[in-house]
Design an enzyme around this catalytic site. Sequence first.
Site, mmCIF file in Angstrom:
data_model
loop_
_atom_site.group_PDB
_atom_site.id
_atom_site.type_symbol
_atom_site.label_atom_id
_atom_site.label_comp_id
_atom_site.label_asym_id
_atom_site.label_seq_id
_atom_site.Cartn_x
_atom_site.Cartn_y
_atom_site.Cartn_z
ATOM 1 N N ASN A 1 10.929 2.011 2.103
ATOM 2 C CA ASN A 1 10.459 0.665 2.409
ATOM 3 C C ASN A 1 11.149 -0.424 1.590
ATOM 4 O O ASN A 1 10.678 -1.564 1.536
ATOM 5 C CB ASN A 1 8.938 0.581 2.201
ATOM 6 C CG ASN A 1 8.193 1.385 3.246
ATOM 7 O OD1 ASN A 1 8.669 1.547 4.363
ATOM 8 N ND2 ASN A 1 7.026 1.895 2.896
ATOM 9 N N ALA B 1 0.798 -1.228 0.000
ATOM 10 C CA ALA B 1 0.000 0.000 0.000
ATOM 11 C C ALA B 1 0.829 1.276 0.000
ATOM 12 O O ALA B 1 0.310 2.351 -0.304
ATOM 13 C CB ALA B 1 -0.941 0.003 1.207
ATOM 14 N N ASP B 2 2.103 1.180 0.343
ATOM 15 C CA ASP B 2 2.928 2.387 0.428
ATOM 16 C C ASP B 2 4.353 2.078 -0.040
ATOM 17 O O ASP B 2 5.311 2.236 0.725
ATOM 18 C CB ASP B 2 2.936 2.925 1.861
ATOM 19 C CG ASP B 2 3.601 4.293 1.970
ATOM 20 O OD1 ASP B 2 3.691 4.990 0.940
ATOM 21 O OD2 ASP B 2 4.026 4.659 3.077
ATOM 22 N N LEU B 3 4.495 1.654 -1.272
ATOM 23 C CA LEU B 3 5.814 1.312 -1.791
ATOM 24 C C LEU B 3 6.581 2.594 -2.095
ATOM 25 O O LEU B 3 6.243 3.342 -3.006
ATOM 26 C CB LEU B 3 5.688 0.458 -3.047
ATOM 27 C CG LEU B 3 7.011 -0.078 -3.604
ATOM 28 C CD1 LEU B 3 7.718 -0.956 -2.578
ATOM 29 C CD2 LEU B 3 6.780 -0.853 -4.894
#
Length: 242
Positions: free
Chosen positions: A172, A166-168
């Site tokens: 990360n 959801a938050d690449l």
Amino acid sequence: MKIQQIDKNRYLVAVDKYRDKVTKDWFDPEQLRRNDEIIGQSVGRNTTYFFQKDEQRFVLRRYCRGGMVARWIEDSYFFLGIKKTRAYREQAMLQKMRELALPVPEPVALLISKKGLSYRASIIIRLIKDSQDLFHILRKRALTDSEWGAVGNLIRRFHRQGVYHADLNIHNILTNHDGAMWLIDFDRGRFVEPNATNLESNLSRLKRSLEKESRKWPQFHWRAPDWELLMKGYQQSSGQND
């Protein structure tokens, strides 16, 4: 994963390997500090703590909201049951991805604190030794062509298994001196159909992350042609890493 109720409002869920080791004190930064077990911290939207127990290193992260809503509700969520909490879903997803031999951190345990119709949560994972995120690396040096290709190949490995991140972003994605790579932070992640078209939004988000940081920092080693190298690695069809 066994749900353990430790008092009226708190629930601890540890993976089998750590079930007899983890206690509620592992989730208390002040207690960890009194025990001289804090080895570092990272301050962003919230503070992430790095700590050590019995020569093993861990990461403690509290769930916090992002966006406009965070101004009014920082870290509480509507409670619909333990298995529907963000922490439980992330821990279960990490376990499933490790079963699929995907490079993600080892899950350890989570703690849910319930109050009325809302809850707060924290999760503990194993610290990936001697690794850095791409953001800090790109602040110091450029990636080689093969490293950009490896980033693309890494993302494709997850997409072939239907993993939606959801938050690449470049914070990360971790790598070490040996060139091994991992994805971290699967809060709000989920499994979809392998190679589903909506997985492409992961790539768009990652590209925006690179563009944002390159505008923000004068010393940031990324240029638009690097994206083509990443996409070349993503599009390779050898399947050698699946």
